[in-house]
Structures are given as structure tokens and as C-alpha cells.
Design an enzyme around this catalytic site. Sequence first.
Site, PDB file in Angstrom:
ATOM      1  N   THR A  71       0.801  -1.232   0.000  1.00  0.00           N
ATOM      2  CA  THR A  71       0.000   0.000   0.000  1.00  0.00           C
ATOM      3  C   THR A  71       0.831   1.277   0.000  1.00  0.00           C
ATOM      4  OG1 THR A  71      -1.338   1.366   1.503  1.00  0.00           O
ATOM      5  CG2 THR A  71      -0.184  -0.445   2.495  1.00  0.00           C
ATOM      6  N   TYR A  92      -0.595   0.643  10.937  1.00  0.00           N
ATOM      7  CA  TYR A  92      -1.044  -0.025   9.708  1.00  0.00           C
ATOM      8  C   TYR A  92       0.076  -0.012   8.663  1.00  0.00           C
ATOM      9  CZ  TYR A  92      -3.377  -0.651   5.222  1.00  0.00           C
ATOM     10  OH  TYR A  92      -3.704  -1.091   3.960  1.00  0.00           O
TER      11      TYR A  92
HETATM   12  O1  G4F Z   1     -10.527   6.783   3.674  1.00  0.00           O
HETATM   13  P1  G4F Z   1      -9.422   6.767   4.640  1.00  0.00           P
HETATM   14  O2  G4F Z   1      -9.707   6.160   5.970  1.00  0.00           O
HETATM   15  O3  G4F Z   1      -8.206   6.055   3.900  1.00  0.00           O
HETATM   16  P2  G4F Z   1      -6.632   6.017   4.216  1.00  0.00           P
HETATM   17  O4  G4F Z   1      -6.321   6.277   5.629  1.00  0.00           O
HETATM   18  O5  G4F Z   1      -5.956   6.896   3.205  1.00  0.00           O
HETATM   19  O6  G4F Z   1      -6.282   4.496   3.918  1.00  0.00           O
HETATM   20  C1  G4F Z   1      -6.792   3.821   2.785  1.00  0.00           C
HETATM   21  O7  G4F Z   1      -5.870   3.898   1.732  1.00  0.00           O
HETATM   22  C2  G4F Z   1      -4.629   3.206   1.970  1.00  0.00           C
HETATM   23  C3  G4F Z   1      -3.748   3.389   0.727  1.00  0.00           C
HETATM   24  O8  G4F Z   1      -3.025   4.593   0.841  1.00  0.00           O
HETATM   25  C4  G4F Z   1      -4.888   1.746   2.260  1.00  0.00           C
HETATM   26  F1  G4F Z   1      -3.744   1.088   2.489  1.00  0.00           F
HETATM   27  C5  G4F Z   1      -5.812   1.633   3.476  1.00  0.00           C
HETATM   28  O9  G4F Z   1      -6.110   0.266   3.716  1.00  0.00           O
HETATM   29  C6  G4F Z   1      -7.090   2.384   3.181  1.00  0.00           C
HETATM   30  O10 G4F Z   1      -7.752   1.727   2.114  1.00  0.00           O
HETATM   31  O11 G4F Z   1      -8.891   8.251   4.901  1.00  0.00           O
HETATM   32  C7  G4F Z   1      -8.495   9.089   3.833  1.00  0.00           C
HETATM   33  C8  G4F Z   1      -8.229  10.487   4.363  1.00  0.00           C
HETATM   34  C9  G4F Z   1      -7.288  10.534   5.575  1.00  0.00           C
HETATM   35  O12 G4F Z   1      -6.364  11.556   5.370  1.00  0.00           O
HETATM   36  C10 G4F Z   1      -8.176  10.877   6.749  1.00  0.00           C
HETATM   37  O13 G4F Z   1      -7.547  11.622   7.787  1.00  0.00           O
HETATM   38  O14 G4F Z   1      -9.446  11.032   4.821  1.00  0.00           O
HETATM   39  C11 G4F Z   1      -9.233  11.698   6.048  1.00  0.00           C
HETATM   40  N1  G4F Z   1     -10.509  11.778   6.764  1.00  0.00           N
HETATM   41  C12 G4F Z   1     -11.160  12.913   7.103  1.00  0.00           C
HETATM   42  N2  G4F Z   1     -12.281  12.632   7.768  1.00  0.00           N
HETATM   43  C13 G4F Z   1     -11.231  10.727   7.221  1.00  0.00           C
HETATM   44  C14 G4F Z   1     -12.348  11.273   7.850  1.00  0.00           C
HETATM   45  N3  G4F Z   1     -11.048   9.394   7.129  1.00  0.00           N
HETATM   46  C15 G4F Z   1     -11.995   8.582   7.660  1.00  0.00           C
HETATM   47  N4  G4F Z   1     -11.848   7.238   7.551  1.00  0.00           N
HETATM   48  N5  G4F Z   1     -13.108   9.077   8.309  1.00  0.00           N
HETATM   49  C16 G4F Z   1     -13.328  10.411   8.430  1.00  0.00           C
HETATM   50  O15 G4F Z   1     -14.320  10.844   9.024  1.00  0.00           O
END
Ligand code: G4F
Length: 344
Positions: free
Chosen positions: A132, A155
Site C-alpha cells: 500500500t 497499519y
Molecule cells: O478513507 P481513509 O480512511 O483512507 P486512508 O487512511 O488513506 O487508507 C486507505 O488507503 C490506503 C492506501 O493509501 C490503504 F492502504 C488503506 O487500507 C485504506 O484503504 O482516509 C483518507 C483520508 C485521511 O487523510 C483521513 O484523515 O481522509 C481523512 N478523513 C477525514 N475525515 C477521514 C475522515 N477518514 C476517515 N476514515 N473518516 C473520516 O471521518
Amino acid sequence: MQTALITGVAGQDGSYLADLLLEKGYTVYGMYVASTRMNSSQVCLAFDNIKHLHGNKQFIPVSGNLMDLRSVEIVIEQAKPDEIYNLAAQSHVKRSETEPEVTRNTNAYGVDRILYAARKIVPNAKFYQASTSEMFGNAKAPQDENTPFAPVSPYGEAKLFAHQLVKDNREKGFFTVGGILFNHESERRGMSFVTRKITYGLAGIKLGFENHLSLGNLDAKRDWGHSKDYVRAMWLMLQNKTPIDYVISTGETHSVREFIEAAAQVLDINIEWKGAGVEEIGMWNNKPIIKIDQSFYRTREINVLCGNSAKAQNELGWKPEIGFKKLAEMMTKNDLSLRNKQGY
Ligand code: G4F
């Protein structure tokens, strides 16, 4: 006829990959983690993403857990796969902050277990590991195969450990590859990842089921593609003559805020941003529909991910077909119709 084993088959990637391999004529063994809530003869029906595979004779669900070596051995002994796609993981970055041991046990030691079992039982099988972009941490964008890894989450650290194991096994002569995939999303994405949370949440707001959506950092930037495109890259990596790791990405980066705006546009919601930082709110029709909740912030954030997948495009002939706007549109329309059907 080829036989494949997919771990994590009920996830978005596992299910799209199963669809792709079945279309290509493979027999597919799909490993899932069993629970007492399931009827073992109707496993597919217990998981939304593989419901449509219920009754498909070429698809064989098998119960197994990366935390338990013996269970993985039993699955591999039964399937005798030509190709193994290890997609099972604790895949939520934020959750890895509060459950680091579970994360390491699955994402790092679990990979050690399945590699050990594969080498012992099917030493000629080709092995794909879901590596990843999270392994890059805050390395300078655009990131490619030569960018040094610098993970900032349990992770990312566990995934890097596994990536190294894959490399070690390759150096010992096994066909093992780590696909360094940037963020990829879809209509089958889990609800707690930010894109799906946004499309499902905004659809609910549009239909009057919810008042607002709480999110964390809106300024983080990600390189978002569609899972369907990315599982094609996984398959191509195992059809390569030699095992090589590739970066898979769209090459475009967008902030969480831009994803919200793209999804909102599909729903004719015009968001007006007011305030800054944790005080920021997104307004629609004079009502606050986006609020910031600090509990969704990461302890250590990755600010910008943007991949350079030129090597995969040149050597594998892979390229993404679904871009950022289309991705947001597909997910939003799907969730609008889903919530309409759900009626809540
Ligand atoms: O959707 P996310 O949780 O994905 P993240 O952390 O980038 O990880 C995903 O991509 C990776 C590949 O780079 C994979 F390896 C991993 O398994 C997964 O599929 O968060 C994306 C972004 C982050 O910067 C986070 O801080 O969105 C931001 N965010 C803002 N508000 C949030 C939120 N993320 C989540 N999950 N929930 C929120 O409310």
C-alpha cells in the site's frame, strides 16, 4: 484451468477480483473469516459484496483466518491454488492506532503465516500481496517504486514488514509480488472509509434522513482510483514473466474537501464553507451539513499521496479507466439509490 485463492474475498477488492477471475474462467476459492451467525451452506449471502456469487459452482468459499497458521494450511491444502492473492487485512488506518496488535497480527505476521504455508504446500504458486501507498508516509509526492518508505501508522508499519517478507521470499526464488496500490474506492467500499462515508452521508442528507455529516481532516490529499481498475493490475502482476513490485495509482491527487464537493455536485447540493480548522462548517440552504469532529483526525496524518504508475503502465499495459469525478459520481448515485431503497 487455473485455480486462485483470494483471502479477504468479502472486501471490495476481494469481491471485484473474484468477479474478474471467474470471468476469466478460474476456479476461485474465497477465504473469509467465519462467524456463528452464518449458515455454512449460504456463506455468500452473509456478505453484501459476494451475495451475487451464491450458487456459482466455480466459486468456493472457504473459512480461514490469517491469525491461525493451521487454518491457512487447511485452506491451501484444499484449494491447491496456482495463484494466491492475499487481500485479507485490518485495512483501516485510524483503527490501527487503537488496535495496533490486531493490525500487526493480521497485516504483518499473518502474511508470514500464509507465505510459510504457501511455500510448504504449493511452492510453485504465484503470490500477490496487497501492499500500500500508506508505506510511503509523508515522503515527497509523486511517489513511485524508488521512493523510500517512511510509514506513520501501525497499519503502514505492519504493511511494510509484510512487503519486506514478500521481497525476502522473492530473493529465495518464490514468485511473490507486492502491489503498491494507492487509495481505491467503489460502490462496495466499507462505510468507515472517508469516500463512502461522504457519499452515503450526503445521500442521506439529500433525502432528509440525516442533518449533518461529521468528518476529520478535510485537507488531506489522496490519489483515488476505482477498485475495479486496481484488481486488474493485481492479476496482471501475476501474469508477468518475472515477479516485480509496481505502484498502481491514477497520478491525480485531491483533497477530502474536493471529494465532498464532487459528490455534493452530483446531488445538486451547493456547499458553502465557513470558518477554519475544527471550527469549519459546510453549509447548504443555511444549514450546517458538514461538521468537524476531532476524533476522526489521525495521530500522524499523511498529507499528500500521489502516485506515479508509469512503470506499471509501460510494462504491464495497465491504465486506470475511472477518474476522480466519475468515481465520485458512481459512488454517490449508488448510495442515493441504496438509501432510497433502505428508506432510512
Ligand atoms: O478513507 P481513509 O480512511 O483512507 P486512508 O487512511 O488513506 O487508507 C486507505 O488507503 C490506503 C492506501 O493509501 C490503504 F492502504 C488503506 O487500507 C485504506 O484503504 O482516509 C483518507 C483520508 C485521511 O487523510 C483521513 O484523515 O481522509 C481523512 N478523513 C477525514 N475525515 C477521514 C475522515 N477518514 C476517515 N476514515 N473518516 C473520516 O471521518
